[in-house]
Design a protein around this motif. Structure first.
Motif, PDB file in Angstrom:
ATOM      1  N   GLY A 137     -15.528  -1.677 -34.898  1.00 36.04           N
ATOM      2  CA  GLY A 137     -16.930  -1.271 -35.021  1.00 36.04           C
ATOM      3  C   GLY A 137     -17.446  -1.556 -36.412  1.00 36.04           C
ATOM      4  O   GLY A 137     -17.234  -2.640 -36.957  1.00 36.04           O
ATOM      5  N   PRO A 138     -18.107  -0.571 -37.031  1.00 37.61           N
ATOM      6  CA  PRO A 138     -18.689  -0.801 -38.349  1.00 37.61           C
ATOM      7  C   PRO A 138     -17.682  -0.698 -39.494  1.00 37.61           C
ATOM      8  O   PRO A 138     -18.021  -0.958 -40.644  1.00 37.61           O
ATOM      9  CB  PRO A 138     -19.739   0.309 -38.454  1.00 37.61           C
ATOM     10  N   ASP A 139     -16.443  -0.342 -39.183  1.00 37.76           N
ATOM     11  CA  ASP A 139     -15.445  -0.113 -40.224  1.00 37.76           C
ATOM     12  C   ASP A 139     -14.702  -1.389 -40.596  1.00 37.76           C
ATOM     13  O   ASP A 139     -14.656  -2.349 -39.828  1.00 37.76           O
ATOM     14  CB  ASP A 139     -14.437   0.944 -39.753  1.00 37.76           C
ATOM     15  N   ALA A 140     -14.090  -1.368 -41.769  1.00 40.83           N
ATOM     16  CA  ALA A 140     -13.261  -2.490 -42.199  1.00 40.83           C
ATOM     17  C   ALA A 140     -12.061  -2.609 -41.269  1.00 40.83           C
ATOM     18  O   ALA A 140     -11.623  -1.632 -40.673  1.00 40.83           O
ATOM     19  CB  ALA A 140     -12.801  -2.276 -43.635  1.00 40.83           C
ATOM     20  N   GLY A 141     -11.563  -3.802 -41.150  1.00 35.58           N
ATOM     21  CA  GLY A 141     -10.394  -4.033 -40.300  1.00 35.58           C
ATOM     22  C   GLY A 141     -10.521  -5.354 -39.584  1.00 35.58           C
ATOM     23  O   GLY A 141     -11.386  -6.167 -39.883  1.00 35.58           O
ATOM     24  N   PRO A 142      -9.649  -5.559 -38.602  1.00 34.19           N
ATOM     25  CA  PRO A 142      -9.615  -6.852 -37.918  1.00 34.19           C
ATOM     26  C   PRO A 142     -10.908  -7.159 -37.171  1.00 34.19           C
ATOM     27  O   PRO A 142     -11.596  -6.262 -36.686  1.00 34.19           O
ATOM     28  CB  PRO A 142      -8.455  -6.722 -36.931  1.00 34.19           C
TER      29      PRO A 142
END
Length: 138
Positions: free
Chosen positions: A112-117
């Motif tokens: 979603g809006p978060d950092a990550g893949p």
């Protein structure tokens, strides 16, 4: 093959995350005849939808006018998918009206809006035919 700078990839991903859960959309313009994406132009998804994107007709008119004045073309047309893989939908294919453009999709379905893949893929879409392209990030 799409050759694109890392800062432009980062800008597309940041836009996709910022607009999540709605799809983000925009263009990266480049000099006419160059196939070189240079100017990042985030657009507003006037549909404000998690499953569909649409450029505002007035914004699109201004975009093409500005590109014409600058002797630019849409080298990359991008949008995000928020719940599905980064692969063009039937609607995406029906909207693909720039045969020379690279159609970039980024999927934010995992974070979603978060950092990550995230998924980041590019396609050529000509006459309804989808061909995935290699991406060279520089």
């Amino acid at each position: 093959m799409l050759t694109i700078r890392q800062d432009l990839v980062d800008a597309i991903v940041a836009h996709a995350r910022a607009d999540h859960p709605d799809e983000a959309c925009g263009v990266i313009a480049g000099p006419f005849g160059s196939d070189r994406p240079e100017r990042f132009i985030p657009m507003v998804n006037s549909a404000r939808s998690p499953t569909f994107y649409e450029f505002d007709s007035g914004d699109l008119f201004r975009l093409y006018r500005d590109m014409d004045l600058a002797d630019e073309v849409p080298v990359v047309i991008y949008h995000s998918h928020t719940a599905t893989e980064a692969y063009p939908s039937r609607t995406d294919v029906s909207y693909a009206s720039e045969p020379q453009a690279h159609y970039v999709l980024v999927s934010t379905r995992e974070t979603g809006p978060d950092a990550g893949p995230y998924e980041f893929r590019s396609y050529s879409i000509v006459d309804g035919q989808i061909t995935e392209e290699e991406i060279n990030i520089v």
